[in-house]
Design an enzyme around this catalytic site. Structure first.
Site, short mmCIF file in Angstrom:
data_model
loop_
_atom_site.label_atom_id
_atom_site.label_comp_id
_atom_site.label_asym_id
_atom_site.label_seq_id
_atom_site.Cartn_x
_atom_site.Cartn_y
_atom_site.Cartn_z
N ASN A 151 0.81 -1.23 0.00
CA ASN A 151 0.00 0.00 0.00
C ASN A 151 0.84 1.27 0.00
OD1 ASN A 151 0.39 -1.45 2.54
ND2 ASN A 151 -0.50 0.32 3.54
N CYS A 325 0.97 8.89 12.83
CA CYS A 325 1.33 9.96 13.74
C CYS A 325 0.58 9.70 15.03
CB CYS A 325 0.93 11.30 13.14
SG CYS A 325 1.21 12.68 14.21
N1 PLP Z 1 -4.57 -4.17 3.48
C1 PLP Z 1 -4.01 -3.16 2.79
C2 PLP Z 1 -2.79 -3.42 1.98
C3 PLP Z 1 -4.58 -1.89 2.84
O1 PLP Z 1 -4.01 -0.90 2.17
C4 PLP Z 1 -5.74 -1.69 3.64
C5 PLP Z 1 -6.34 -0.34 3.77
O2 PLP Z 1 -5.66 0.66 3.91
C6 PLP Z 1 -6.28 -2.76 4.33
C7 PLP Z 1 -5.66 -3.98 4.22
C8 PLP Z 1 -7.50 -2.61 5.19
O3 PLP Z 1 -8.66 -2.55 4.40
P1 PLP Z 1 -10.01 -1.86 4.98
O4 PLP Z 1 -9.76 -0.39 5.01
O5 PLP Z 1 -11.06 -2.23 3.99
O6 PLP Z 1 -10.27 -2.44 6.31
#
Ligand code: PLP
Length: 387
Positions: A151, A325
């Protein structure tokens, strides 16, 4: 001009999604478990969405378990497998150091209850090496969980090779595909994984809605009990409008995937090139290497990322740091740290995550605005150091 470049945090729901959700709120008033026609109508809509989600992730509709988002899907995968395999004596979990907190904290919670947790390091380019996973997996491993796309830096992981290694030792394999669904082709079965998590709000669907794909034959202990919904794998009356919205988002994502990839790739490369050219002492984190096409992570030497984020926000440009943060302490991103970046560089890094509505004009505006902001912040740092 307000420019949103934080699509990895969340995406605005697509217009057809909003319309379908609104219509479903009005029209689909039954409970999907009811026998009468109102219930059957709701069930039909849920199954329609299930088919669309199965097509997006490359699996069968019966293998799709709807949840309330990526975090819940991940919890169900990790906790569900750990519990189902407990009687076999396999209590080990192997994850990478760049996983989302949903994976890291869930695995840590299980380790505190008597399991073992092995965190595999990543290479400096943000890729987990399959060989490092091989060293970590043993005959006591229940589950390996390595994300499909990261992410923060967008790097795509060698999930198929890692799944093969997990299976050689009799372990199951889960991948967090929350950041790859709708961005690059997804083929759960071809990837060779046993479980795969996705979240609708990352591909222009409703928030708080997700799915876990569970390969047929995989044993999973439900974590939400009290009903027989989702083939008894996730109890609770379904959020029909949200699931309908997720189905529409999945159909749109699949149909538009090729165009999305080429448009996002071109815009992201334009941004990278523009920033590196116009702002001295900058570097892209997690490249070269395969990345999802909408994401880039750039460090701006001698600039505190949080300050640059706020300066950009004042210009109407939304980006993110990827670092948490908490209580006034700026924690450097665990992903960048795991890649071996020093604290200073990690704390000077910003994530830009592009989306379907972004334009070249917007990217050019960001490239135009950044040099002066960075220069100003660097001058302030010099003054503070000199003071
Ligand atoms: N996994 C990854 C790689 C993510 O980027 C996110 C959300 O930021 C999540 C899991 C969690 O997903 P959700 O926001 O639908 O709970």
């Amino acid at each position: 001009m307000r420019i949103y470049l934080d699509h990895n945090a969340t995406t605005p729901p697509a217009d057809p999604v909003v319309e379908a959700v609104t219509r479903a709120m009005h029209d689909l008033v039954g409970n999907g478990s009811s026998v009468h026609s109102f219930g059957q109508q709701a069930k039909g809509a849920i199954d329609g969405a299930r088919g669309a989600v199965a097509a997006l992730l490359g699996g069968e509709p019966a293998e799709v378990v709807f949840t309330a988002g990526g975090t819940e899907s991940i919890n169900l995968a990790i906790r569900g497998v750990a519990e189902a395999l407990e009687p076999t004596g396999r209590r080990g979990i192997v994850v990478s150091g760049i996983e989302h907190e949903a994976v890291l904290q869930t695995s840590r919670a299980l380790a505190r209850r008597g399991g073992t947790l092995t965190v595999v390091p990543v290479e400096s380019n943000g890729v987990v090496s399959a060989e490092a996973v091989r060293e970590a997996v043993s005959d006591a491993t229940a589950l390996v969980s390595v994300m499909h796309a990261n992410n923060e830096v967008g790097t795509v992981q060698p999930v198929a090779s890692i799944a093969a290694i997990a299976h050689e030792r009799g372990a199951l394999m889960h991948t967090d595909a929350v950041q790859s669904a709708g961005k690059i082709p997804l083929a759960a079965r071809a990837l060779g994984v046993d479980l795969l998590s996705i979240s609708a709000h990352k591909f222009y669907g409703p928030k708080g809605t997700g799915a876990l794909w569970v390969r047929r034959g995989v044993r999973l202990t439900p974590q939400m009990t009290g009903g027989r919904q989702e083939r008894s794998r996730r109890a609770g009356t379904e959020n029909v409008p949200a699931l309908v919205g997720m189905g529409v988002a999945a159909r749109l994502a699949l149909a538009g995937l090729d165009e999305y990839q080429s448009r996002m790739g071109a815009l992201r490369d334009r941004l990278d090139a523009g920033v590196l050219r116009s702002v001295p002492h900058t570097a892209v984190n997690g490249a070269p290497g395969e990345r999802v096409p909408n994401t880039t992570n750039i460090s701006f030497e001698r600039v505190e990322a949080e300050s640059l984020l706020i300066a950009l926000d004042l210009e109407g440009i939304a980006v993110s740091t990827g670092s948490a943060c908490s209580s006034g302490t700026l924690e450097p991103s665990h992903v960048l740290k795991a890649m071996g970046l020093g604290s200073a560089r990690a704390q000077s890094s910003l994530r830009f995550s592009l989306g379907a509505a972004n334009t070249e004009t917007e990217i050019d505006r960001v490239v135009t605005v950044l040099p002066a902001l960075v220069q100003k912040l660097r001058a302030l740092t010099r003054t503070a150091v000199g003071a």
